[in-house]
Design a protein around this motif. Structure first.
Motif, mmCIF file in Angstrom:
data_model
loop_
_atom_site.group_PDB
_atom_site.id
_atom_site.type_symbol
_atom_site.label_atom_id
_atom_site.label_comp_id
_atom_site.label_asym_id
_atom_site.label_seq_id
_atom_site.Cartn_x
_atom_site.Cartn_y
_atom_site.Cartn_z
ATOM 1 N N MET A 5 0.465 -1.754 0.110
ATOM 2 C CA MET A 5 0.256 -0.105 -0.235
ATOM 3 C C MET A 5 0.915 1.344 0.332
ATOM 4 S SD MET A 5 -3.472 0.388 -0.453
ATOM 5 C CE MET A 5 -4.878 0.784 0.421
ATOM 6 N N LYS A 40 4.430 3.941 -0.655
ATOM 7 C CA LYS A 40 5.267 4.498 -1.421
ATOM 8 C C LYS A 40 6.011 4.971 -1.433
ATOM 9 C CE LYS A 40 2.375 3.347 -5.321
ATOM 10 N NZ LYS A 40 2.898 3.385 -6.882
ATOM 11 N N GLU A 75 1.259 6.559 2.459
ATOM 12 C CA GLU A 75 0.765 6.243 2.214
ATOM 13 C C GLU A 75 0.555 7.298 0.991
ATOM 14 O OE1 GLU A 75 -2.452 5.945 5.168
ATOM 15 O OE2 GLU A 75 -1.882 3.525 6.143
ATOM 16 N N PRO A 76 -1.124 6.613 -0.508
ATOM 17 C CA PRO A 76 -1.066 7.474 -1.124
ATOM 18 C C PRO A 76 -1.930 8.429 -0.318
ATOM 19 C CG PRO A 76 -0.754 4.870 -1.826
ATOM 20 C CD PRO A 76 -0.497 5.101 -0.886
ATOM 21 N N ARG A 77 -2.502 8.210 0.024
ATOM 22 C CA ARG A 77 -3.477 8.855 0.419
ATOM 23 C C ARG A 77 -3.245 10.502 1.414
ATOM 24 N NH1 ARG A 77 -7.423 6.122 5.222
ATOM 25 N NH2 ARG A 77 -5.539 5.454 5.972
ATOM 26 N N LEU A 136 -0.947 13.732 2.791
ATOM 27 C CA LEU A 136 -1.787 15.009 1.952
ATOM 28 C C LEU A 136 -0.522 15.809 2.022
ATOM 29 C CD1 LEU A 136 -5.378 15.917 3.679
ATOM 30 C CD2 LEU A 136 -4.799 15.380 0.814
ATOM 31 N N HIS A 145 0.680 17.397 5.062
ATOM 32 C CA HIS A 145 1.145 16.099 5.808
ATOM 33 C C HIS A 145 2.419 15.919 6.180
ATOM 34 C CE1 HIS A 145 -3.160 15.985 6.836
ATOM 35 N NE2 HIS A 145 -2.947 17.156 7.901
ATOM 36 N N ASP A 183 -8.101 23.461 5.855
ATOM 37 C CA ASP A 183 -8.241 22.153 4.800
ATOM 38 C C ASP A 183 -8.677 21.448 3.885
ATOM 39 O OD1 ASP A 183 -7.483 19.209 4.878
ATOM 40 O OD2 ASP A 183 -8.301 18.382 6.817
ATOM 41 N N CYS A 212 -2.868 21.302 1.033
ATOM 42 C CA CYS A 212 -4.117 20.155 2.107
ATOM 43 C C CYS A 212 -4.724 19.774 0.530
ATOM 44 C CB CYS A 212 -4.386 21.249 2.976
ATOM 45 S SG CYS A 212 -5.578 22.547 1.997
ATOM 46 N N THR A 213 -4.261 19.907 -0.989
ATOM 47 C CA THR A 213 -5.223 19.128 -1.664
ATOM 48 C C THR A 213 -4.399 18.745 -2.920
ATOM 49 O OG1 THR A 213 -6.721 21.307 -1.429
ATOM 50 C CG2 THR A 213 -7.223 20.371 -3.518
ATOM 51 N N VAL A 214 -3.352 18.230 -2.516
ATOM 52 C CA VAL A 214 -2.008 17.438 -3.556
ATOM 53 C C VAL A 214 -1.860 16.930 -2.348
ATOM 54 C CG1 VAL A 214 0.114 17.707 -4.567
ATOM 55 C CG2 VAL A 214 -1.380 19.618 -4.382
ATOM 56 N N LEU A 215 -0.935 15.275 -2.867
ATOM 57 C CA LEU A 215 -1.037 14.244 -2.900
ATOM 58 C C LEU A 215 0.323 14.069 -2.069
ATOM 59 C CD1 LEU A 215 -3.390 11.481 -4.233
ATOM 60 C CD2 LEU A 215 -3.507 12.510 -1.857
ATOM 61 N N VAL A 246 2.679 12.064 -2.537
ATOM 62 C CA VAL A 246 2.815 11.164 -4.326
ATOM 63 C C VAL A 246 3.229 11.693 -5.621
ATOM 64 C CG1 VAL A 246 2.013 8.601 -2.837
ATOM 65 C CG2 VAL A 246 0.452 9.788 -4.405
ATOM 66 N N GLN A 247 2.308 12.803 -5.230
ATOM 67 C CA GLN A 247 1.619 13.569 -6.550
ATOM 68 C C GLN A 247 3.120 14.725 -7.015
ATOM 69 O OE1 GLN A 247 -2.186 15.018 -6.084
ATOM 70 N NE2 GLN A 247 -2.045 15.722 -7.873
ATOM 71 N N MET A 260 -8.233 16.587 7.450
ATOM 72 C CA MET A 260 -10.065 15.131 6.494
ATOM 73 C C MET A 260 -8.698 14.323 5.855
ATOM 74 S SD MET A 260 -13.065 17.306 5.632
ATOM 75 C CE MET A 260 -11.415 18.979 5.121
ATOM 76 N N PHE A 299 -6.222 3.926 -0.683
ATOM 77 C CA PHE A 299 -5.829 4.147 -2.280
ATOM 78 C C PHE A 299 -4.868 3.918 -2.616
ATOM 79 C CE2 PHE A 299 -5.868 8.064 -1.967
ATOM 80 C CZ PHE A 299 -4.670 8.412 -2.177
ATOM 81 N N ASN A 300 -5.139 2.542 -4.001
ATOM 82 C CA ASN A 300 -3.938 2.721 -4.630
ATOM 83 C C ASN A 300 -3.375 3.595 -5.406
ATOM 84 O OD1 ASN A 300 -2.451 -0.003 -3.034
ATOM 85 N ND2 ASN A 300 -4.094 -1.007 -4.179
ATOM 86 N N TYR A 301 -1.968 4.025 -6.103
ATOM 87 C CA TYR A 301 -1.955 4.798 -7.024
ATOM 88 C C TYR A 301 -0.755 4.522 -7.634
ATOM 89 C CZ TYR A 301 0.235 9.940 -7.913
ATOM 90 O OH TYR A 301 1.100 10.752 -8.199
ATOM 91 N N HIS A 343 -8.904 19.331 -7.986
ATOM 92 C CA HIS A 343 -8.723 19.937 -7.140
ATOM 93 C C HIS A 343 -10.529 20.011 -7.033
ATOM 94 C CE1 HIS A 343 -5.432 21.340 -6.300
ATOM 95 N NE2 HIS A 343 -5.291 22.371 -6.225
ATOM 96 N N ILE A 358 -9.749 15.790 -4.797
ATOM 97 C CA ILE A 358 -8.961 14.891 -3.964
ATOM 98 C C ILE A 358 -9.892 15.521 -2.728
ATOM 99 C CG2 ILE A 358 -7.296 15.975 -2.184
ATOM 100 C CD1 ILE A 358 -5.628 15.664 -4.411
ATOM 101 N N LYS A 363 -11.462 13.660 0.171
ATOM 102 C CA LYS A 363 -10.641 14.133 2.283
ATOM 103 C C LYS A 363 -12.805 13.967 2.532
ATOM 104 C CE LYS A 363 -7.979 17.841 3.031
ATOM 105 N NZ LYS A 363 -8.085 18.849 2.863
ATOM 106 N N ASP A 397 -3.004 8.714 -11.662
ATOM 107 C CA ASP A 397 -2.730 9.991 -12.095
ATOM 108 C C ASP A 397 -2.558 9.748 -13.375
ATOM 109 O OD1 ASP A 397 -1.359 12.214 -12.186
ATOM 110 O OD2 ASP A 397 0.173 12.066 -10.176
#
Ligand SMILES: Cc1cc2nc3c(=O)[nH]c(=O)nc-3n(C[C@H](O)[C@H](O)[C@H](O)COP(=O)(O)OP(=O)(O)OC[C@H]3O[C@@H](n4cnc5c(N)ncnc54)[C@H](O)[C@@H]3O)c2cc1C
Ligand code: FES
Ligand code: FES
Lengths: 167, 289
Positions: free
Chosen positions: A1, A3, A19-21, A23, A26, A42, A61-64, A66-67, B1, B6-8, B35, B38, B42, B53
């Motif tokens: 799970m 990365k 974890e990919p989730r 943010l 964080h 947030d 807060c709106t970008v992962l 992993v991105q 939040m 999930f997997n990426y 935008h 995500i 959340k 992606d």
């Protein structure tokens, strides 16, 4: 799970398992302990979490996390150098552009991209340019003045007065 | 939040992305600017088990005129539209719209493809695309297909993009002759979705007669709406004040807004009428320049 990613923040590489989730905000605050980037809403609304990714202002807060793999990240901690403050920090300082300071890191990171794209913005362009950043204290006028001051400073022009205006 | 787990994957070709969508099935979602997606993840309004992606796939981001079309790659970001020379010169409607979409940071991420594929009548580009008579190119395992904008929006968050497909290009009939377009939305504050929005396109011949008209409405019906009766009264007319007033009245009558925090039904219909009139006048001035 999870990365394995490498984030290049203010020139230093940090490798971590996430974890990919997770943010990006964080990862920056908790995994790298750079807490200058704030979390306000947030919900992608306030801009307190604004950083630069490859020079572009982003709400982290709106970008992962992993991105951001392989990208250049800049946060408020990277602004000052051994020589002193970054002109935008100097501008905010001298123009009293902060009260509680919560919005300030995001505001400055946003202003840096704004001035990069438009070195000589009008007051209206500055106000539109920071429309994604909320400040609950200053009433914005001194923030606008600070950005005008920084614009002048960065271009070697005569500096506007930093005396407070009493009205 | 925090979103659900999930997997990426971040594939580097369209074929790979489509293969992954098929491999993971219904629970996989494309991540474009992220935008809309995500924030929804959340809040756990969406919980895909896989995110594909598509930001690392080259060649999906461009604005160009070609073969009689304005072509916009699906991954073109709002900021790239804002800064495009051809948009500045010929399609000012996009300057009107992007300026009112969210804020600079969001516009650094949000893509035009994502804005349409999200399938939300509150988004601004659907109405713009309706006014401009766009068509959308969708790529899947079997190749490419084209869907007209009037057949694109199927329901709340559902569009003609089927599972395993990627929206790849938006095509708009190129501006020619006396062509004018304009968009405005009423919003409570910067970054808010429209209380009501109206997109307008008109084409006028040398005698001042309207030869083509498009009107799209934002956030005043369950699906992005074409104001058909308004368009009909405009085409063939001399675009007199009376005709414009009639078109505005039809738009206000034919939408179906619901009351929410942004206003009640009557107020929203009123806004649609006023904005339609103003945008028609603006588009006409632009067409005659
Ligand atoms: C604070 C804030 C304010 C906003 N205000 C506005 C506003 O005023 N007006 C407005 O129009 N929008 C607004 N937005 C939404 C923003 O413009 C989004 O970026 C946009 O709606 C979606 O684009 P995206 O590229 O971010 O898509 P994503 O969030 O990545 O994706 C959205 C959906 O579309 C799907 N998708 C994306 N691209 C494709 C593709 N190429 N093929 C197939 N499916 C795809 C995804 O799977 C997902 O389901 C706002 C967003 C925020 C955070
Ligand atoms: S915390 Fe990211 S926009 Fe408010
Ligand atoms: S200084 Fe307090 S929020 Fe801006």
């Amino acid at each position: 799970m999870t990365k394995k990613i490498t984030l290049k923040i203010n020139g230093t590489e940090h490798t971590m398992e996430v974890e990919p989730r997770m943010l990006l905000v964080h990862a920056i605050r908790e995994n790298v302990s750079l807490t200058g980037t704030h979390i306000g809403c947030d919900t992608s609304s306030c801009g307190a979490c604004t950083i630069l990714i490859d020079g572009k202002s982003a709400k982290s807060c709106t970008v992962l996390a992993v991105q951001a793999q392989g990208k250049e990240i800049a946060t408020v901690e990277g602004l000052a150098t051994a020589e002193g403050l970054h002109p935008i920090q100097e501008g905010f300082h001298l123009n009293h552009a902060l009260h509680c300071g919560f919005c300030t890191p995001g505001m400055m990171m946003r202003a840096i991209e704004l001035l990069e794209k438009n070195p000589n913005p009008t007051e209206e362009e500055i106000r539109w340019g920071i429309s994604g950043n909320l400040c609950r204290c200053t009433g914005y006028n001194n923030i606008v003045k600070a950005i005008e001051w920084t614009s002048a400073k960065m271009q070697g022009k005569d500096l506007p007065s930093t005396e407070p205006e009493f009205v | 939040m925090i979103a659900e787990n999930f997997n990426y994957d971040a594939p580097t070709s369209l074929e790979e992305a489509i293969a992954l969508l098929h491999q993971y099935g219904d629970e996989a979602k494309i991540l474009a600017g992220g935008h809309s997606l995500i924030p929804m993840m959340k809040l756990r309004f969406a919980s895909p088990t896989h995110l594909i992606d598509i930001n690392n796939i080259p060649g999906l981001s461009y604005v160009k005129e070609e073969d009689g079309y304005l072509k916009i790659g699906a991954m073109t970001k709002e900021v790239e539209v804002e800064e495009s020379e051809i948009i500045h010169a010929k399609y000012p409607i996009f300057m009107d719209a992007t300026k009112l979409i969210a804020d600079p940071q969001v516009r650094n991420f949000g893509t035009l493809g994502g804005n349409l594929a999200h399938g939300d009548a509150a988004n601004d580009h659907p109405a713009v695309m309706i006014a401009l008579g766009a068509e959308v190119e969708i790529t899947g395992k079997e190749g490419k297909r084209t869907v007209g904008i009037d057949d694109f929006f199927h329901g709340f968050y559902t569009t003609a993009v089927e599972h395993g497909e990627v929206l790849t290009e938006i095509r708009i009939p190129a501006a020619s002759g006396n062509y004018g377009s304009a968009y405005h939305k009423a919003e409570r504050k910067v970054g808010d979705y429209a209380t009501a929005g109206v997109a307008v396109m008109v084409q006028i011949d040398d005698q001042g007669r309207c030869t083509k008209a498009g009107i799209g409405l934002t956030n005043v019906s369950p699906l992005p709406l074409r104001a058909t009766r308004s368009e009909e009264v405009l085409v063939g007319s001399d675009l007199s004040e009376a005709v414009i007033a009639q078109a505005a009245q039809y738009a206000a009558e034919d939408c179906s807004p619901t009351e929410d925090l942004r206003g009640n039904e009557e107020y929203k219909r009123h806004l649609v009428g006023i904005i339609t009139k103003r945008m028609l006048n603006k588009a006409i001035v632009r067409a005659k320049k």
